[in-house]
Design a protein around this motif. Structure first.
Motif, short mmCIF file in Angstrom:
data_model
loop_
_atom_site.label_atom_id
_atom_site.label_comp_id
_atom_site.label_asym_id
_atom_site.label_seq_id
_atom_site.Cartn_x
_atom_site.Cartn_y
_atom_site.Cartn_z
N SER A 1 0.85 -1.20 0.00
CA SER A 1 0.00 0.00 0.00
C SER A 1 0.88 1.25 0.00
N LEU A 2 0.65 2.12 -0.98
CA LEU A 2 1.40 3.38 -1.08
C LEU A 2 0.58 4.48 -0.42
N ILE A 3 1.18 5.12 0.57
CA ILE A 3 0.45 6.18 1.27
C ILE A 3 0.30 7.38 0.33
N GLU A 4 -0.94 7.77 0.11
CA GLU A 4 -1.23 8.80 -0.89
C GLU A 4 -1.42 10.16 -0.25
N TYR A 5 -0.64 11.11 -0.72
CA TYR A 5 -0.84 12.51 -0.33
C TYR A 5 -0.39 13.34 -1.51
N ASP A 6 -0.82 14.60 -1.57
CA ASP A 6 -0.72 15.37 -2.80
C ASP A 6 0.66 15.46 -3.44
N ALA A 7 1.68 15.72 -2.63
CA ALA A 7 2.99 16.05 -3.20
C ALA A 7 3.82 14.84 -3.57
N LEU B 1 3.61 -1.12 3.86
CA LEU B 1 3.40 0.29 3.48
C LEU B 1 4.64 0.89 2.84
N ILE B 2 4.41 1.78 1.87
CA ILE B 2 5.50 2.62 1.38
C ILE B 2 5.07 4.07 1.57
N LEU B 3 5.96 4.87 2.18
CA LEU B 3 5.72 6.31 2.30
C LEU B 3 6.67 7.00 1.33
N PRO B 4 6.16 7.33 0.13
CA PRO B 4 7.02 7.99 -0.85
C PRO B 4 7.11 9.47 -0.49
N GLY B 5 8.11 10.15 -0.99
CA GLY B 5 8.16 11.56 -0.61
C GLY B 5 9.04 12.40 -1.48
N VAL B 6 8.47 13.48 -2.01
CA VAL B 6 9.26 14.57 -2.56
C VAL B 6 8.63 15.84 -2.07
N GLY B 7 9.42 16.90 -2.02
CA GLY B 7 8.86 18.18 -1.62
C GLY B 7 9.33 18.62 -0.26
N HIS B 8 8.39 19.12 0.53
CA HIS B 8 8.70 19.87 1.74
C HIS B 8 8.25 19.09 2.98
N PHE B 9 9.14 19.01 3.99
CA PHE B 9 8.85 18.26 5.22
C PHE B 9 7.54 18.73 5.87
N GLY B 10 7.38 20.06 5.98
CA GLY B 10 6.19 20.60 6.64
C GLY B 10 4.92 20.25 5.89
N GLN B 11 5.02 20.34 4.55
CA GLN B 11 3.84 20.04 3.73
C GLN B 11 3.44 18.57 3.87
N LEU B 12 4.44 17.68 3.89
CA LEU B 12 4.16 16.25 4.06
C LEU B 12 3.46 16.00 5.40
N MET B 13 4.02 16.54 6.50
CA MET B 13 3.45 16.25 7.82
C MET B 13 2.06 16.88 7.96
N ARG B 14 1.90 18.09 7.43
CA ARG B 14 0.58 18.75 7.53
C ARG B 14 -0.46 17.99 6.72
N THR B 15 -0.07 17.50 5.53
CA THR B 15 -1.04 16.75 4.71
C THR B 15 -1.41 15.43 5.37
N LEU B 16 -0.41 14.72 5.90
CA LEU B 16 -0.70 13.47 6.60
C LEU B 16 -1.63 13.75 7.79
N GLY B 17 -1.37 14.87 8.49
CA GLY B 17 -2.20 15.24 9.63
C GLY B 17 -3.63 15.55 9.22
N ALA B 18 -3.77 16.35 8.16
CA ALA B 18 -5.10 16.77 7.69
C ALA B 18 -5.93 15.57 7.25
N ARG B 19 -5.24 14.52 6.76
CA ARG B 19 -5.97 13.32 6.30
C ARG B 19 -6.14 12.29 7.42
N GLY B 20 -5.69 12.64 8.62
CA GLY B 20 -5.84 11.75 9.75
C GLY B 20 -5.02 10.48 9.63
N LEU B 21 -3.84 10.58 8.99
CA LEU B 21 -3.05 9.38 8.73
C LEU B 21 -1.88 9.19 9.69
N ILE B 22 -1.58 10.20 10.52
CA ILE B 22 -0.38 10.10 11.36
C ILE B 22 -0.52 9.01 12.42
N ALA B 23 -1.62 9.03 13.18
CA ALA B 23 -1.81 8.01 14.23
C ALA B 23 -1.94 6.60 13.64
#
Lengths: 254, 220
Positions: B4-10, B42-64
């Motif tokens: 499962s690839l964790i999906e977030y905008d960036a 799980l795979i957490l792919p990532g490009v872009g900005h640390f803050g944007q990644l954490m805020r997006t994961l938070g907004a989608r309720g995925l951190i916990a």
């Protein structure tokens, strides 16, 4: 353990077909960007650049489809661009499968665009393309595919672009482009020494010694060429072996 | 096994999907808490900005759900920013907390070298690595980043990672390039853009994730 110097083939397209410097050999569908992409991926290219040199708005959906088809062939990074003027256009190119996008004319008209793109996608995804030509005692920046002078010193513009968020400079010498007389070493060195981001040298590549020169004397981080690779005048593997034998760190694939 | 690839905008999601597909690995996107909780790996792919990644994961309720899945033993592969997100925070976004699996701060690479660190570089092996099994010592991997888990100096993140840091790379400073501990795997480079060497790393992750899962099931 050193960062390898990159060799980057470039596909200039009309949005759909490769249009520049094409006298292909051994390719059934020679002008197809996806077929060329597959070939360069297999031959050990470090990255691929695909440009829409027509960059007309009508053609944009076709170019996005081209990016998708090219990206599907690659296990290496892809940079794409041509006419990008907004964050939304940049997003469309990245979503289609590019890892980085190039901006040129629009960034000169509105330099804030670089900052906006970097804030949205990260500096590592924003490549400032600069077309430079010797005019008097300086290198002048040209826009609209080299048609108009922007009346900007190219070295200064590269420096400003990097400070505004560009993560890389794709530097084309208009004096050398298409001449096969070697890269513009003085121009490349002037910009590479001035900016803190990687510089890709473009324009004039012919023989392996040209690449050695641009990496050593020109201090380039990467070197880009089109026709010598398309025409199979120069094999990527042979070029990299030559560079390695001459002390340039490169990624050898076989 | 399905990844499962964790999906977030960036994210660089399509590249990772294509790379897995080329290896014949089935994958799906996980955009909800339930999808993350129920994932086999799980795979957490990532490009872009640390803050944007954490805020997006938070907004989608995925951190916990992500933290829960990892503590339950679900295999995870973090890529690039996905490695950095495992730490407490980053100089890139001082206000945004990371997942905090490892203490310490991700820090900027020194400006003595050209930044971003962009292109192909080699690794220095520190310990045995499951991800690097069968990968030649001279192999190159593709990097594109300006921040890193510095091996020494500011941040203290590499000390926090300790023996989990199994390989490093050097660009102005030595930094952690591969991190492995139990079910946690992470790489600072982009395996999905690293040609043959990267493909091998992805295959190794899938193989080890499958054996971890088999071991967990046999214990039940």
């Amino acid at each position: 353990m050193t960062l390898a110097r990159r060799i980057i083939p470039c596909l200039d397209t009309d949005g759909e077909r490769v249009v520049k410097g094409v006298q292909f050999v051994n390719l059934r569908d020679a002008g197809d960007p996806a077929a060329l992409a597959a070939r360069y991926n297999a031959e050990g290219a470090d990255e691929l650049v695909v440009l829409d040199i027509a960059a007309s708005r009508d053609h944009r959906p076709t170019f996005l489809e081209t990016i998708r088809r090219v990206a599907a062939e690659l296990a290496i990074p892809l940079t794409a661009g041509g006419g990008v003027a907004t964050v939304a256009e940049g997003r469309a190119i990245l979503r289609a499968g590019a890892d980085k996008l190039t901006v040129n004319t629009a960034a000169l008209r509105r330099p804030e665009l670089l900052t906006e793109l970097a804030a949205e996608f990260g500096s590592q995804a924003v490549v400032l393309a600069i077309d430079a030509k010797r005019v008097g005692h300086r290198w002048e920046t040209f826009v609209r595919g080299g048609r108009d002078s922007a009346d900007r010193d190219a070295v200064e513009w590269a420096s400003e672009g990097a400070s505004r968020g560009a993560g890389e400079i794709l530097l084309t010498s208009m004096d050398r482009d298409g001449t096969r007389s070697g890269f513009d070493i003085a121009l490349t060195a002037a910009i590479s020494e001035k900016v803190g981001v990687p510089v890709i040298a473009s324009g004039g590549a012919n023989v392996p010694a040209d690449f050695l020169d641009v990496f050593i004397a020109g201090r380039a981080d990467a070197a880009l060429a089109a026709s010598i690779f398309h025409d199979a005048v120069q094999g990527l593997g042979d070029l990299k072996r030559y560079l390695a034998e001459n002390g340039v760190p490169v990624r050898l694939t076989r | 096994m399905k990844i499962s690839l964790i999906e977030y905008d960036a994210g660089n999601l399509p590249s990772v999907e294509r790379a897995l597909a080329r290896q014949g690995v089935a994958c799906e996107r996980a955009a909800t808490a339930d999808a993350v909780r129920g994932a086999e790996a799980l795979i957490l792919p990532g490009v872009g900005h640390f803050g944007q990644l954490m805020r997006t994961l938070g907004a989608r309720g995925l951190i916990a759900p992500l933290a829960e899945a990892i503590s339950r033993g679900t295999p995870l592969l973090g890529i690039c920013l996905g490695l950095q997100a495992l730490f407490s925070g980053s100089e890139e976004a001082p206000g945004d907390a990371g997942l905090g699996l490892y203490a310490g701060q991700v820090a900027a690479l020194p400006a003595t070298a050209k930044l971003p660190h962009m292109g192909w570089n080699q690794l220095q092996r520190k310990r045995a690595s499951a991800l690097l099994e069968g990968v030649p010592a001279s192999a190159y991997f593709y990097f594109a980043h300006s921040y890193a888990v510095l091996h020494q100096g500011p941040g203290g993140a590499a000390e926090a990672a300790g023996d989990a840091a199994v390989a490093t790379c050097d660009h102005g400073a030595e930094f952690v390039a591969v991190l492995e501990q139990k079910n946690i795997f992470a790489v600072q480079f982009h395996p999905e853009k690293s040609a043959e060497a990267g493909a091998r790393v992805l295959r190794n992750f899938v193989a080890h994730a499958a054996s971890l899962r088999a071991a967990a099931q046999s214990r039940r």
